[in-house]
Design a protein around this motif. Sequence first.
Motif, PDB file in Angstrom:
ATOM      1  N   GLU A 178       9.509  12.596 -19.145  1.00 42.28           N
ATOM      2  CA  GLU A 178       9.330  11.147 -19.027  1.00 42.28           C
ATOM      3  C   GLU A 178       9.429  10.705 -17.572  1.00 42.28           C
ATOM      4  O   GLU A 178       8.658   9.862 -17.100  1.00 42.28           O
ATOM      5  N   GLN A 179      10.372  11.285 -16.822  1.00 39.53           N
ATOM      6  CA  GLN A 179      10.491  10.955 -15.397  1.00 39.53           C
ATOM      7  C   GLN A 179       9.223  11.330 -14.645  1.00 39.53           C
ATOM      8  O   GLN A 179       8.738  10.564 -13.808  1.00 39.53           O
ATOM      9  N   ASN A 180       8.682  12.512 -14.975  1.00 41.04           N
ATOM     10  CA  ASN A 180       7.449  12.931 -14.306  1.00 41.04           C
ATOM     11  C   ASN A 180       6.309  11.961 -14.595  1.00 41.04           C
ATOM     12  O   ASN A 180       5.534  11.624 -13.703  1.00 41.04           O
ATOM     13  N   ARG A 181       6.207  11.514 -15.849  1.00 42.14           N
ATOM     14  CA  ARG A 181       5.143  10.556 -16.189  1.00 42.14           C
ATOM     15  C   ARG A 181       5.325   9.248 -15.436  1.00 42.14           C
ATOM     16  O   ARG A 181       4.358   8.632 -14.974  1.00 42.14           O
ATOM     17  N   VAL A 182       6.578   8.817 -15.305  1.00 44.79           N
ATOM     18  CA  VAL A 182       6.840   7.570 -14.585  1.00 44.79           C
ATOM     19  C   VAL A 182       6.450   7.695 -13.114  1.00 44.79           C
ATOM     20  O   VAL A 182       5.755   6.843 -12.558  1.00 44.79           O
ATOM     21  N   TRP A 183       6.892   8.815 -12.476  1.00 43.34           N
ATOM     22  CA  TRP A 183       6.596   8.966 -11.046  1.00 43.34           C
ATOM     23  C   TRP A 183       5.114   9.190 -10.791  1.00 43.34           C
ATOM     24  O   TRP A 183       4.565   8.681  -9.811  1.00 43.34           O
ATOM     25  N   VAL A 184       4.448   9.918 -11.675  1.00 44.37           N
ATOM     26  CA  VAL A 184       3.003  10.112 -11.509  1.00 44.37           C
ATOM     27  C   VAL A 184       2.270   8.789 -11.649  1.00 44.37           C
ATOM     28  O   VAL A 184       1.389   8.455 -10.853  1.00 44.37           O
ATOM     29  N   GLY A 185       2.670   8.009 -12.655  1.00 38.31           N
ATOM     30  CA  GLY A 185       2.041   6.701 -12.827  1.00 38.31           C
ATOM     31  C   GLY A 185       2.304   5.780 -11.648  1.00 38.31           C
ATOM     32  O   GLY A 185       1.401   5.058 -11.194  1.00 38.31           O
ATOM     33  N   LEU A 186       3.535   5.801 -11.148  1.00 34.84           N
ATOM     34  CA  LEU A 186       3.885   4.970  -9.991  1.00 34.84           C
ATOM     35  C   LEU A 186       3.090   5.388  -8.761  1.00 34.84           C
ATOM     36  O   LEU A 186       2.584   4.544  -8.008  1.00 34.84           O
ATOM     37  N   ALA A 187       2.964   6.714  -8.540  1.00 31.86           N
ATOM     38  CA  ALA A 187       2.227   7.205  -7.371  1.00 31.86           C
ATOM     39  C   ALA A 187       0.755   6.808  -7.430  1.00 31.86           C
ATOM     40  O   ALA A 187       0.176   6.342  -6.436  1.00 31.86           O
ATOM     41  N   LYS A 188       0.141   6.988  -8.592  1.00 30.99           N
ATOM     42  CA  LYS A 188      -1.280   6.660  -8.704  1.00 30.99           C
ATOM     43  C   LYS A 188      -1.501   5.153  -8.583  1.00 30.99           C
ATOM     44  O   LYS A 188      -2.507   4.703  -8.001  1.00 30.99           O
ATOM     45  N   GLU A 189      -0.595   4.352  -9.122  1.00 31.10           N
ATOM     46  CA  GLU A 189      -0.729   2.903  -8.982  1.00 31.10           C
ATOM     47  C   GLU A 189      -0.556   2.496  -7.524  1.00 31.10           C
ATOM     48  O   GLU A 189      -1.258   1.596  -7.025  1.00 31.10           O
ATOM     49  N   THR A 190       0.369   3.137  -6.798  1.00 34.53           N
ATOM     50  CA  THR A 190       0.548   2.855  -5.371  1.00 34.53           C
ATOM     51  C   THR A 190      -0.723   3.167  -4.599  1.00 34.53           C
ATOM     52  O   THR A 190      -1.158   2.398  -3.731  1.00 34.53           O
ATOM     53  N   ALA A 191      -1.334   4.327  -4.901  1.00 32.56           N
ATOM     54  CA  ALA A 191      -2.583   4.702  -4.233  1.00 32.56           C
ATOM     55  C   ALA A 191      -3.674   3.679  -4.508  1.00 32.56           C
ATOM     56  O   ALA A 191      -4.451   3.307  -3.617  1.00 32.56           O
ATOM     57  N   HIS A 192      -3.722   3.211  -5.733  1.00 37.83           N
ATOM     58  CA  HIS A 192      -4.738   2.211  -6.088  1.00 37.83           C
ATOM     59  C   HIS A 192      -4.509   0.899  -5.327  1.00 37.83           C
ATOM     60  O   HIS A 192      -5.456   0.283  -4.818  1.00 37.83           O
ATOM     61  N   GLN A 193      -3.250   0.480  -5.227  1.00 41.50           N
ATOM     62  CA  GLN A 193      -2.945  -0.788  -4.567  1.00 41.50           C
ATOM     63  C   GLN A 193      -3.183  -0.709  -3.055  1.00 41.50           C
ATOM     64  O   GLN A 193      -3.511  -1.712  -2.418  1.00 41.50           O
ATOM     65  N   LEU A 194      -3.047   0.484  -2.479  1.00 36.21           N
ATOM     66  CA  LEU A 194      -3.264   0.627  -1.036  1.00 36.21           C
ATOM     67  C   LEU A 194      -4.737   0.568  -0.651  1.00 36.21           C
ATOM     68  O   LEU A 194      -5.078   0.306   0.511  1.00 36.21           O
ATOM     69  N   GLY A 195      -5.612   0.799  -1.593  1.00 35.32           N
ATOM     70  CA  GLY A 195      -7.028   0.858  -1.286  1.00 35.32           C
ATOM     71  C   GLY A 195      -7.586  -0.412  -0.678  1.00 35.32           C
ATOM     72  O   GLY A 195      -8.312  -0.374   0.335  1.00 35.32           O
ATOM     73  N   THR A 196      -7.249  -1.570  -1.230  1.00 32.93           N
ATOM     74  CA  THR A 196      -7.815  -2.847  -0.753  1.00 32.93           C
ATOM     75  C   THR A 196      -7.368  -3.195   0.668  1.00 32.93           C
ATOM     76  O   THR A 196      -8.211  -3.469   1.529  1.00 32.93           O
ATOM     77  N   GLU A 207      -4.659   6.409   4.766  1.00 28.61           N
ATOM     78  CA  GLU A 207      -5.625   6.988   3.835  1.00 28.61           C
ATOM     79  C   GLU A 207      -5.157   8.361   3.354  1.00 28.61           C
ATOM     80  O   GLU A 207      -5.322   8.721   2.181  1.00 28.61           O
ATOM     81  N   THR A 208      -4.559   9.121   4.283  1.00 31.39           N
ATOM     82  CA  THR A 208      -4.011  10.423   3.906  1.00 31.39           C
ATOM     83  C   THR A 208      -2.889  10.273   2.891  1.00 31.39           C
ATOM     84  O   THR A 208      -2.812  11.013   1.896  1.00 31.39           O
ATOM     85  N   ILE A 209      -2.008   9.291   3.145  1.00 33.83           N
ATOM     86  CA  ILE A 209      -0.903   9.042   2.214  1.00 33.83           C
ATOM     87  C   ILE A 209      -1.447   8.619   0.857  1.00 33.83           C
ATOM     88  O   ILE A 209      -0.948   9.048  -0.199  1.00 33.83           O
ATOM     89  N   THR A 210      -2.491   7.791   0.871  1.00 37.50           N
ATOM     90  CA  THR A 210      -3.111   7.371  -0.388  1.00 37.50           C
ATOM     91  C   THR A 210      -3.653   8.581  -1.139  1.00 37.50           C
ATOM     92  O   THR A 210      -3.495   8.704  -2.360  1.00 37.50           O
ATOM     93  N   ALA A 211      -4.279   9.491  -0.398  1.00 34.73           N
ATOM     94  CA  ALA A 211      -4.808  10.704  -1.033  1.00 34.73           C
ATOM     95  C   ALA A 211      -3.677  11.553  -1.600  1.00 34.73           C
ATOM     96  O   ALA A 211      -3.811  12.159  -2.675  1.00 34.73           O
ATOM     97  N   LEU A 252      -2.813  18.295   3.219  1.00 37.96           N
ATOM     98  CA  LEU A 252      -2.260  16.944   3.048  1.00 37.96           C
ATOM     99  C   LEU A 252      -0.831  16.995   2.507  1.00 37.96           C
ATOM    100  O   LEU A 252       0.063  16.314   3.014  1.00 37.96           O
ATOM    101  N   LEU A 253      -0.632  17.828   1.490  1.00 34.69           N
ATOM    102  CA  LEU A 253       0.704  17.902   0.892  1.00 34.69           C
ATOM    103  C   LEU A 253       1.689  18.618   1.809  1.00 34.69           C
ATOM    104  O   LEU A 253       2.860  18.232   1.895  1.00 34.69           O
ATOM    105  N   PHE A 254       1.224  19.641   2.509  1.00 34.90           N
ATOM    106  CA  PHE A 254       2.138  20.377   3.388  1.00 34.90           C
ATOM    107  C   PHE A 254       2.581  19.500   4.563  1.00 34.90           C
ATOM    108  O   PHE A 254       3.747  19.559   4.982  1.00 34.90           O
TER     109      PHE A 254
END
Length: 425
Positions: A182-200, A235-239, A293-295
């Motif tokens: 459940e924690q992994n799902r929360v953090w994955v969802g939070l990360a992807k939503e953050t990436a989406h919000q940074l786009g604009t 952009e790298t952080i978003t990726a 990017l991850l390293f």
Amino acid sequence: MLKSFDIYNQNNILKIIVAVNLLLVGTASLLFTNRIINKLEQREMQYVQLYAKALGYVIQQADKLEDVNFVVTDIIQTNGANAVPTIYVDEHNEPAQHRNIDFPANLTDTEKHDFLKDQVKLMRADHYPIPVNMENGKLGLIYYSNSQLLRQLNYFPYALLAILGALSILAYLSFSSSRRAEQNRVWVGLAKETAHQLGTPLSSLLAWVDYMRTDPDHYEPEVTDEIEKDIKRLETITARFSSIGSIPTLKDENLDEVVTQFTDYLARRISTKVKMSVESNLPATLTVRINRLLFEWVIENICKNAVDAMAGVGELRLRMLPLPHDEVAIDITDTGKGMSKANMAKVFTAGFSTKKRGWGLGLTLAKRIVEEYHNGRLFVKSSELGKGTTFRIVLKREPGMLPEVAVPRKKRPSLLTLRGPKKAA
């Protein structure tokens, strides 16, 4: 987020409920088993007492009874004494009769006699002997031990505790696994939503950079170029955030180049009072399979933690070196406040932080990136309070001998003074 924390609380409540139920079941079972064992012990003692009375009666009335076997064997057998190991010792303290004794194979009569004496000593430690009244006021003794059924029941509580312990461990692992998932799902969802919000805002910032370059009154090449680098960094952080939860693509990258280029970028964005240096004992052409990017994210998290540990003043050294077994290491050393042994054991735990700000996830994510995605290792190599800490990253390389590096390559990332407010880590 509120929903996820409610789930965690529910899991904790379920853990408590399961633990209490297991404790109640275990306690009730142990009490019930103990009660049965006590009743069986009392019954077996009564059987032996009946056997003692019958044996004494037979001895006293031996001349008057026609069928002694009927009294000693048939009656006693129907009352259950046939299952209880017994040894009758006469008035001379010698074994005279025995029942339900398992002798080892191929014993002589003398050896059997000695074996019975040894069994009497063991039985005496378990139960008080039952007296047998004989003629002329003489007394014999019957020694006995628990039946096979009662001995098995004595082991039952231990088996029950082992089963309940195994069930407790399985329940704990099950709840812990569901919580981590459940924690992994929360953090994955939070990360992807953050990436989406940074786009604009990123798109908007790129447009502003283009506008500044076309406006001669506001165009300052150095400032504009650095702003553009920061935008590319975002952009790298978003990726990076977008790739969380997915299997990253690994490519052969020049490790020396990756580390030096990134530290050159990072050196311009941390405190000018931190002296950063890079030393390489690796061949200039050495490549390792990483996701760049991850390293770079791993290097950034460790370096920023080091800068925080030094309160923005000190020395930050990165050293790349070969290791046995086709491995390479990157040591990141700071001159900060160091860590206690207790904190060293918890530094990679999610949520652990010695800082007032932050969520304590940087080093946790770094360890996961290195160990799960790159099949490497990340650990605290050494730390001393008041002197500093060294983190070590270990990665696999292509098998084979490496050419020796005569003189380590050393570099201090160049610093660029920007106009405007200084960017802090």
